[in-house]
Scaffold this motif. Structure first.
Motif, mmCIF file in Angstrom:
data_model
loop_
_atom_site.group_PDB
_atom_site.id
_atom_site.type_symbol
_atom_site.label_atom_id
_atom_site.label_comp_id
_atom_site.label_asym_id
_atom_site.label_seq_id
_atom_site.Cartn_x
_atom_site.Cartn_y
_atom_site.Cartn_z
ATOM 1 N N GLU A 94 19.847 -104.359 59.027
ATOM 2 C CA GLU A 94 19.886 -105.558 59.879
ATOM 3 C C GLU A 94 21.200 -105.638 60.653
ATOM 4 O O GLU A 94 21.210 -105.935 61.846
ATOM 5 N N ARG A 97 21.184 -103.026 63.449
ATOM 6 C CA ARG A 97 20.274 -103.398 64.547
ATOM 7 C C ARG A 97 20.936 -104.438 65.439
ATOM 8 O O ARG A 97 20.954 -104.296 66.664
ATOM 9 N N GLU A 101 22.095 -103.938 69.376
ATOM 10 C CA GLU A 101 21.655 -104.838 70.451
ATOM 11 C C GLU A 101 22.846 -105.434 71.194
ATOM 12 O O GLU A 101 22.820 -105.525 72.422
ATOM 13 N N LEU A 107 15.284 -103.493 71.129
ATOM 14 C CA LEU A 107 14.333 -103.221 70.068
ATOM 15 C C LEU A 107 13.002 -102.780 70.672
ATOM 16 O O LEU A 107 12.451 -103.455 71.539
ATOM 17 N N ASP A 110 9.601 -102.762 65.332
ATOM 18 C CA ASP A 110 10.154 -103.283 64.092
ATOM 19 C C ASP A 110 9.272 -102.847 62.932
ATOM 20 O O ASP A 110 8.144 -103.303 62.800
ATOM 21 N N SER A 112 10.867 -102.845 59.842
ATOM 22 C CA SER A 112 11.841 -103.164 58.803
ATOM 23 C C SER A 112 11.176 -103.624 57.510
ATOM 24 O O SER A 112 11.791 -103.560 56.450
ATOM 25 N N TYR A 120 13.944 -99.483 62.354
ATOM 26 C CA TYR A 120 13.804 -100.035 63.701
ATOM 27 C C TYR A 120 13.834 -98.866 64.664
ATOM 28 O O TYR A 120 14.662 -97.964 64.528
ATOM 29 N N MET A 122 14.818 -98.230 68.376
ATOM 30 C CA MET A 122 15.621 -98.884 69.405
ATOM 31 C C MET A 122 15.610 -98.031 70.669
ATOM 32 O O MET A 122 15.360 -96.828 70.596
#
Length: 135
Positions: A94, A97, A101, A107, A110, A112, A120, A122
């Protein structure tokens, strides 16, 4: 028998300096000597190499002005290649991620909540997909 050794992954970018800065911040890399941003004048660098703490090549970035970013998961413009980056646990997943960002990633998928392999997918600032996953 001798085998070839992977020395880096090369990525195309419309803005090589911008993408290099993204990966320097995301992965804690630094420029190979001579690749640092110029202190004055224009930045006309079209090839950059990023190194880890042991000065091993990790990522190279080359200018490609007509790059069309991947539209993955749509196959209109396929992924073609991606990198996987491991983190130790869900909490760090988390945190990384969110950090990616803030650095300009977006993203794309997802997963997760996957009990076997939380991750994730990306997109970096140039549209190259990469995965952050618990390993």
């Amino acid at each position: 028998m001798t085998y070839p050794v992977l020395i880096s992954t090369a990525l195309d970018a419309r803005d090589p300096r911008g993408l290099a800065e993204f990966y320097c911040e995301l992965l804690g890399l630094h420029y190979r000597e001579g690749g640092e941003p110029p202190t004055e004048g224009p930045d006309d660098t079209d090839w950059l190499v990023l190194l880890d703490e042991q000065d091993r090549r990790i990522v190279a970035i080359q200018e490609k002005t007509d790059l069309r970013p991947s539209t993955w998961p749509s196959e209109e413009i396929p992924m073609q290649a991606h990198m996987d980056f491991a983190v130790p646990d869900a909490e760090e997943l988390e945190a990384q991620r969110e950090r990616a960002e803030r650095l300009g990633a977006r993203l794309l998928m997802d997963r997760s909540g996957d009990p076997d392999e939380p991750l994730y997918v990306m997109g970096d600032p140039e549209g190259h997909p990469f995965c952050l996953l618990v390993w």
